[in-house]
Design a protein around this motif. Structure first.
Motif, short mmCIF file in Angstrom:
data_model
loop_
_atom_site.label_atom_id
_atom_site.label_comp_id
_atom_site.label_asym_id
_atom_site.label_seq_id
_atom_site.Cartn_x
_atom_site.Cartn_y
_atom_site.Cartn_z
N PRO A 39 77.22 34.42 7.62
CA PRO A 39 76.11 34.11 8.53
C PRO A 39 75.64 32.67 8.47
CG PRO A 39 75.76 36.22 7.47
CD PRO A 39 76.95 35.62 6.80
N ARG A 40 75.58 32.10 7.26
CA ARG A 40 75.13 30.70 7.15
C ARG A 40 76.10 29.76 7.88
NH1 ARG A 40 75.10 28.55 1.22
NH2 ARG A 40 77.32 28.95 1.51
N ASP A 41 77.40 29.97 7.67
CA ASP A 41 78.38 29.12 8.32
C ASP A 41 78.34 29.29 9.83
OD1 ASP A 41 78.99 28.55 5.76
OD2 ASP A 41 81.10 29.10 5.84
N LEU A 42 78.08 30.51 10.28
CA LEU A 42 77.97 30.76 11.72
C LEU A 42 76.90 29.87 12.34
CD1 LEU A 42 78.60 32.65 14.25
CD2 LEU A 42 76.60 33.95 13.48
N ILE A 43 75.73 29.82 11.71
CA ILE A 43 74.63 29.01 12.24
C ILE A 43 74.96 27.53 12.16
CG2 ILE A 43 72.20 28.41 11.96
CD1 ILE A 43 72.72 31.21 13.08
N LEU A 44 75.56 27.10 11.06
CA LEU A 44 75.89 25.68 10.91
C LEU A 44 77.00 25.26 11.86
CD1 LEU A 44 75.67 25.38 7.02
CD2 LEU A 44 74.03 24.58 8.71
N GLU A 45 77.92 26.16 12.14
CA GLU A 45 78.95 25.88 13.13
C GLU A 45 78.33 25.69 14.51
OE1 GLU A 45 82.41 28.61 10.92
OE2 GLU A 45 81.31 29.35 12.68
N CYS A 76 66.51 35.93 5.80
CA CYS A 76 66.30 34.55 6.22
C CYS A 76 64.82 34.17 6.13
CB CYS A 76 66.80 34.33 7.64
SG CYS A 76 66.59 32.61 8.20
N PRO A 77 64.48 33.13 5.37
CA PRO A 77 63.05 32.76 5.22
C PRO A 77 62.45 32.11 6.46
CG PRO A 77 64.45 31.22 4.04
CD PRO A 77 65.35 32.30 4.52
N VAL A 78 63.31 31.67 7.41
CA VAL A 78 62.78 31.03 8.62
C VAL A 78 63.08 31.86 9.86
CG1 VAL A 78 62.76 28.69 7.68
CG2 VAL A 78 64.83 29.55 8.78
N TYR A 79 63.40 33.14 9.68
CA TYR A 79 63.52 34.11 10.77
C TYR A 79 64.62 33.78 11.79
CZ TYR A 79 59.08 35.91 9.01
OH TYR A 79 58.09 36.43 8.20
N ILE A 80 65.71 33.23 11.32
CA ILE A 80 66.86 33.02 12.20
C ILE A 80 67.46 34.38 12.53
CG2 ILE A 80 69.21 32.07 12.33
CD1 ILE A 80 68.23 29.76 10.59
N GLU A 81 67.84 34.58 13.79
CA GLU A 81 68.39 35.86 14.23
C GLU A 81 69.87 35.70 14.53
OE1 GLU A 81 65.62 37.08 17.41
OE2 GLU A 81 64.90 38.53 15.95
N HIS A 82 70.69 36.13 13.62
CA HIS A 82 72.13 36.00 13.74
C HIS A 82 72.73 37.05 14.67
CE1 HIS A 82 70.66 34.64 9.82
NE2 HIS A 82 71.67 33.78 9.75
N VAL A 83 72.23 38.28 14.57
CA VAL A 83 72.83 39.39 15.31
C VAL A 83 72.78 39.17 16.83
CG1 VAL A 83 72.67 41.86 15.82
CG2 VAL A 83 72.49 41.05 13.45
N PRO A 84 71.65 38.76 17.42
CA PRO A 84 71.66 38.51 18.86
C PRO A 84 72.66 37.43 19.29
CG PRO A 84 69.40 38.73 18.09
CD PRO A 84 70.27 38.68 16.87
N LEU A 85 72.90 36.45 18.43
CA LEU A 85 73.90 35.43 18.74
C LEU A 85 75.29 36.04 18.82
CD1 LEU A 85 72.69 32.51 16.43
CD2 LEU A 85 72.65 32.52 18.92
N ILE A 86 75.61 36.87 17.84
CA ILE A 86 76.92 37.52 17.81
C ILE A 86 77.06 38.49 18.98
CG2 ILE A 86 78.36 39.14 16.50
CD1 ILE A 86 77.33 37.77 13.97
N ALA A 87 75.99 39.25 19.24
CA ALA A 87 76.03 40.19 20.38
C ALA A 87 76.22 39.43 21.70
CB ALA A 87 74.74 41.01 20.42
N GLY A 88 75.60 38.27 21.81
CA GLY A 88 75.74 37.47 23.02
C GLY A 88 77.18 37.00 23.21
N MET A 89 77.82 36.57 22.13
CA MET A 89 79.21 36.13 22.24
C MET A 89 80.14 37.31 22.51
SD MET A 89 79.52 33.00 19.47
CE MET A 89 78.46 33.68 18.19
#
Length: 562
Positions: free
Chosen positions: A164-170, A228-241
């Motif tokens: 997940p971290r790499d996904l956001i940084l990518e 995530c301490p800053v409330y980043i939402e990874h799942v909606p990003l993946i669902a969108g892709m």
């Protein structure tokens, strides 16, 4: 020194630490030079600079003032350069992180936003910079690189490409390149603390920045978002892709082809006709009413029992359905089922990216429920529970929905269920697995444990990762219908954690988890040491009421006849 597996450092960290060290030394020296000249009576309170000033007092005052002036300007210059560098480093995160927290989504974590005006939409999902919302772009800038999202991520801990971290940084690097903010000039292919640099601004988001393996490995368990301490939402990003891959490109794992076809033709992921949805009721001596008959007779029920696809068609999960039915009968709860009128909630289709099919199924379900003016629903499936509770309101479906573990716990607390203290099924160590869509997404933690703890002779043994930090079974996000070909199997990793507690029974509260753990136990070859039972099976197998439709085995396991 133990280095956490989630910790990752880069050259940027060294640069930032060097800046902070230089600024600190300059500040102390600046104060020491001042104290050496002014002989401030409060100087002793500067516990670092004061000892330094004592050493410097022997120097000429003119030299001290000159050194002070040079150090002041060098300190100011260093500060200016550092402030300019902040935007290129992780030190920007105190600002972007705060903004991410302030502007976080306040809707339920288990709710995915639908595609509005689906029939008229020209683009689906996320395929480029223009498809991100402003909040998602803010999330890309807010990542602190801390690795908290990796601590409970099932794909990271089983050696899969998705991190997940790499996904956001990518994505952050992609946004910077495409937006012309930095345009990759800091070095193509570089790995910095803030970005994962790719091959420049021309690369595609899907395939060029984020691999399809990363997109499809996600179980949508939400562990990354929970931590995530800053409330980043990874799942909606993946669902969108995923939506873009499915609806625009028609690219998805081959195993989903049959699932999508069955959902569209038959209203479930399986090749069973809708008329077979209520066949499990034939194993019961006491009839189970259907809503059509209840409505025709003018009667009312306390609950609509939403059985779900697995509970209706899967042989193993039918045992849970029958166990829950026995519990409702024993407690005198008036309930009914939809039977052949029930359809999938659309959860597997939505999480797998087929938003069109998901909305079609959900609308059909809402229309049926509203036609019967349903008010209260009970279900044994957390995925159905989450969809009905959090996503059906998007389509006009507003109902009070409870999970079967909540209702069972309530019935036990009210004394409406009598348990046999000598029941063999209710003895020994039992460990409980928190389903992601029940626990993490909907905060149901205590009721399942209360139901288990109410069983006489039971010792509840918690796994190392539990409650909001539970480890996924591997079946969410449509993964139950896909082959797991990369890394270690997630279900076997969780089974190993259950074994470590010394428990003989792994209590489940989700048909997806049930299926994954049954498979995981077989795959790990521990059938003789561990078995998985739903909470409803544990309670139904311990009831005092006579077995109306089955028997109790020597181990106390409730098994329906037929």
């Amino acid at each position: 020194v133990l280095r956490p597996v989630t910790l990752e450092s880069s050259a940027d960290d060294l640069v930032v630490l060097t800046f902070l060290l230089v600024l600190s030394v300059q500040g102390f020296v600046l104060q020491a030079l001042r104290l050496a000249v002014e002989r401030d009576p409060w100087a002793a309170w500067s516990f670092v600079s004061y000892p330094m000033s004592l050493v410097l007092q022997g120097l000429p005052e003119r030299l001290l003032r000159s050194l002070h002036l040079v150090n002041w300007w060098s300190h100011m210059l260093t500060t200016t350069v550092f402030l300019a560098y902040v935007a290129f480093s992780k030190m920007i995160h105190p600002f972007t992180g705060l903004a991410s927290v302030v502007f976080r989504r306040l809707q339920p974590a288990g709710r995915l936003e639908p595609v509005e005006n689906l029939e008229e939409a020209e683009r689906f999902g996320i395929a480029g910079l223009q498809d991100f919302t402003w909040a998602q772009l803010l999330h890309a800038d807010a990542c602190m690189h801390c690795g908290r999202c990796l601590e409970y991520c099932p794909t990271f801990h089983t050696g899969k490409p998705l991190r997940p971290r790499d996904l956001i940084l990518e994505i952050a690097g992609y946004v910077a390149d495409r937006g012309g903010i930095f345009s990759g000039e800091l070095g193509q292919g570089m790995n910095t603390a803030r970005f994962r640099w790719g091959s420049g601004a021309e690369r595609e988001l899907i395939g060029g920045v984020v691999s399809t393996e990363e997109i499809w490995d996600c179980t949508t368990c939400g562990a990354c978002m929970e931590q995530c301490p800053v409330y980043i939402e990874h799942v909606p990003l993946i669902a969108g892709m995923r939506r873009n891959l499915v609806l625009e490109r028609g690219e998805f794992p081959g195993e989903l082809t049959g699932v999508f076809n069955n959902l569209e033709r038959l209203g479930s992921p399986y090749q069973f006709r809708p008329a077979q949805r209520a066949d499990w009721t034939k194993k019961l001596a006491q009839p189970v009413p259907e809503m059509a008959d209840v409505a025709a007779s003018g009667e009312e029920v306390e609950y609509l029992f939403w059985v779900g696809c697995l509970g209706s068609f899967d042989g193993r999960n039918q045992r849970t359905t029958i166990a829950l039915t026995r519990i409702l009968h024993a407690a005198g709860v008036r309930f009914a089922i939809l039977g052949h009128e029930e359809t999938c909630t659309g959860d597997p289709a939505r999480r797998a990216g087929n938003e069109y099919l998901a909305q079609l199924l959900a609308r059909q379900a809402v229309e049926t429920l509203n036609a019967y003016q349903v008010k209260r629903i009970v279900t044994a499936c957390p995925h159905c529970f989450n969809a009905i509770k959090n996503e059906f309101p998007q389509l006009g479906g507003h109902y009070e929905v409870v999970h079967h573990s909540q209702l069972i716990s309530e019935l036990l607390a009210q004394g409406r269920l009598r348990l046999d203290p000598d029941s063999a099924i209710a003895r020994g160590k039992v460990t409980y697995h928190d389903p992601c869509y029940l626990g993490r997404y909907n905060r149901v933690f205590d009721e399942p444990r209360a139901a288990i703890s109410a069983l006489p002779g039971v010792e509840l043994a918690e796994m190392r990762r539990n409650r909001s930090r539970s480890f996924c079974c591997g079946g969410g996000g449509g993964r139950m219908f896909m082959e797991e070909s990369r890394g270690r199997r997630i279900n076997q990793a969780r089974v190993a954690e259950a074994q470590a507690t010394g428990a003989e029974v792994l209590a489940a509260a989700c048909p997806f988890c049930m299926t994954m753990f049954e498979d995981g136990i077989r795959g790990a070859g521990v059938e003789g040491n561990l078995r998985v039972l739903d909470i409803a099976e544990l309670v139904a197998g311990s009831l005092v009421t006579p077995q109306e439709d089955g028997t109790t085995t020597a181990e106390g396991t409730y098994e329906p006849s037929g």
